[in-house]
Design a protein around this motif. Structure first.
Motif, mmCIF file in Angstrom:
data_model
loop_
_atom_site.group_PDB
_atom_site.id
_atom_site.type_symbol
_atom_site.label_atom_id
_atom_site.label_comp_id
_atom_site.label_asym_id
_atom_site.label_seq_id
_atom_site.Cartn_x
_atom_site.Cartn_y
_atom_site.Cartn_z
ATOM 1 N N PRO A 127 -0.625 11.507 69.943
ATOM 2 C CA PRO A 127 -1.378 12.166 71.023
ATOM 3 C C PRO A 127 -0.715 13.463 71.496
ATOM 4 O O PRO A 127 -1.386 14.428 71.850
ATOM 5 C CB PRO A 127 -1.391 11.117 72.143
ATOM 6 N N ARG A 128 0.609 13.500 71.453
ATOM 7 C CA ARG A 128 1.326 14.708 71.856
ATOM 8 C C ARG A 128 1.049 15.850 70.887
ATOM 9 O O ARG A 128 0.941 17.015 71.284
ATOM 10 C CB ARG A 128 2.823 14.409 71.938
ATOM 11 N N LYS A 129 0.940 15.530 69.587
ATOM 12 C CA LYS A 129 0.567 16.554 68.609
ATOM 13 C C LYS A 129 -0.810 17.127 68.917
ATOM 14 O O LYS A 129 -1.023 18.349 68.862
ATOM 15 C CB LYS A 129 0.547 15.961 67.194
ATOM 16 N N PHE A 184 -2.366 17.198 71.793
ATOM 17 C CA PHE A 184 -2.286 17.991 73.027
ATOM 18 C C PHE A 184 -1.618 19.341 72.752
ATOM 19 O O PHE A 184 -2.054 20.392 73.237
ATOM 20 C CB PHE A 184 -1.508 17.195 74.071
ATOM 21 N N ALA A 185 -0.551 19.327 71.957
ATOM 22 C CA ALA A 185 0.167 20.568 71.661
ATOM 23 C C ALA A 185 -0.709 21.543 70.883
ATOM 24 O O ALA A 185 -0.699 22.750 71.157
ATOM 25 C CB ALA A 185 1.446 20.264 70.884
ATOM 26 N N LEU A 186 -1.481 21.051 69.920
ATOM 27 C CA LEU A 186 -2.351 21.947 69.147
ATOM 28 C C LEU A 186 -3.440 22.527 70.039
ATOM 29 O O LEU A 186 -3.774 23.721 69.931
ATOM 30 C CB LEU A 186 -2.962 21.213 67.958
ATOM 31 N N LEU A 187 -4.001 21.713 70.919
ATOM 32 C CA LEU A 187 -4.988 22.221 71.871
ATOM 33 C C LEU A 187 -4.367 23.276 72.789
ATOM 34 O O LEU A 187 -5.010 24.278 73.127
ATOM 35 C CB LEU A 187 -5.555 21.071 72.699
ATOM 36 N N ILE A 194 -5.287 11.894 76.893
ATOM 37 C CA ILE A 194 -4.946 13.200 77.484
ATOM 38 C C ILE A 194 -5.777 13.447 78.733
ATOM 39 O O ILE A 194 -5.262 13.903 79.764
ATOM 40 C CB ILE A 194 -5.166 14.325 76.450
ATOM 41 N N ARG A 195 -7.061 13.120 78.664
ATOM 42 C CA ARG A 195 -7.930 13.321 79.836
ATOM 43 C C ARG A 195 -7.498 12.452 81.008
ATOM 44 O O ARG A 195 -7.577 12.885 82.171
ATOM 45 C CB ARG A 195 -9.383 13.028 79.459
ATOM 46 N N HIS A 196 -7.042 11.255 80.742
ATOM 47 C CA HIS A 196 -6.576 10.383 81.829
ATOM 48 C C HIS A 196 -5.398 11.029 82.561
ATOM 49 O O HIS A 196 -5.339 11.016 83.802
ATOM 50 C CB HIS A 196 -6.160 9.016 81.275
ATOM 51 N N ALA A 235 -11.491 15.903 84.609
ATOM 52 C CA ALA A 235 -10.724 16.208 83.399
ATOM 53 C C ALA A 235 -11.597 16.767 82.288
ATOM 54 O O ALA A 235 -11.126 17.529 81.443
ATOM 55 C CB ALA A 235 -10.012 14.954 82.919
ATOM 56 N N LYS A 236 -12.880 16.430 82.275
ATOM 57 C CA LYS A 236 -13.771 16.959 81.242
ATOM 58 C C LYS A 236 -14.037 18.453 81.423
ATOM 59 O O LYS A 236 -14.517 19.115 80.497
ATOM 60 C CB LYS A 236 -15.094 16.190 81.242
#
Length: 269
Positions: free
Chosen positions: A25-27, A29-32, A69-71, A88-89
């Motif tokens: 999930p961190r990957k 988030f980082a790419l986003l 990530i949204r949470h 978050a959306k």
């Protein structure tokens, strides 16, 4: 959302850190974050996380990561009492074929760094040495370590991290060039010795070290720096120094007046 990738990856929503520890999930988030305010395709996210071997459940799993990530973003928004209509959306937006991280004008250290670096390189090209030193020095001050140093980068993030690290070296080389032009050779010696030690095959750093040593009245040390570079290149790569280094070496041997800062200054007038 404020985003920092020039070092450990950091994201701060409305003043509250948004931190993921799970690797995959961190990957995502980082790419986003690296491509903030732009749509990142599902295909790109899958490639970053799983490479060429995604699981059969890849769509469901990716949606689970997006939800995680949204949470965290939602928790940050509640803590900051933010009034975004979709919560978050509104920040992590679903788009046709992918997702977009909307920063709402937050600080992005890469954008600020790239702007300062570009201004510094333009100043170098114009011969504005004080301006180049200032812009490039400010760009370098934004770094907190290697790019995305605490993210297990896949192919796409590795490309971006490599680009940024190469840019950092170019900016550093340019700032030192400007400082040499400003006669700061004495102040640069410690920094250049450290750089030459960490990068024993980097000819540009050794060229600047040789020039700084020569201008500081340490001609023999400049020749020693050349011999160390030549030895390292021969032992590691079977190569001789470039023609640029060889010309500098001959100029140092001859105590060429063309190496003197005063002569350069007069030629620029």
């Amino acid at each position: 959302m404020d985003i920092s990738v020039l070092g450990p990856f950091r994201a701060v929503q409305s003043g509250v850190p948004v931190h993921l520890t799970a690797v995959k999930p961190r990957k995502v988030f980082a790419l986003l974050a690296v491509q903030a305010d732009r749509v990142v395709s599902v295909e790109s996210l899958v490639e970053e996380v799983w490479g060429e071997r995604p699981p059969r459940s890849v769509q469901t799993t990716l949606q689970t990561y997006i939800l995680q990530i949204r949470h965290l973003i939602a928790d940050a928004l509640r803590a900051a009492d933010s009034g975004l209509p979709l919560g978050a959306k509104s920040v992590l937006v679903t788009e046709p074929g992918g997702y977009r991280l909307d920063t709402f004008g937050g600080v992005n250290d890469v954008l600020e760094y790239d702007a300062l670096a570009s201004a510094g390189h333009r100043a170098l090209e114009a011969g504005d040495w004080p301006g180049a030193s200032d812009y490039l020095g400010r760009a370098l001050s934004m770094w907190r370590g290697n790019a995305l140093s605490d993210v297990q980068c896949g192919m796409l993030l590795e490309v971006e991290a490599t680009r940024l690290d190469e840019s950092r070296m170019s900016v550093l080389h340019g700032r030192i060039e400007a400082d040499l032009r400003l006669g700061r050779h004495h102040e640069l010696l410690g920094e250049l010795h450290g750089l030459a030690t960490r990068h024993p095959l980097h000819e540009g750093m050794h060229e600047q070290l040789m020039l700084a040593l020569y201008r500081a009245g340490r001609r023999s040390d400049a020749l020693t720096a050349y011999r160390r570079l030549r030895s390292a290149l021969n032992q590691s790569l079977g190569l001789d120094p470039s023609p640029v280094i060889e010309r500098l070496h001959r100029a140092v041997l001859d105590s060429s007046p063309h190496l003197d800062l005063e002569l350069l200054a007069r030629a620029a007038v």
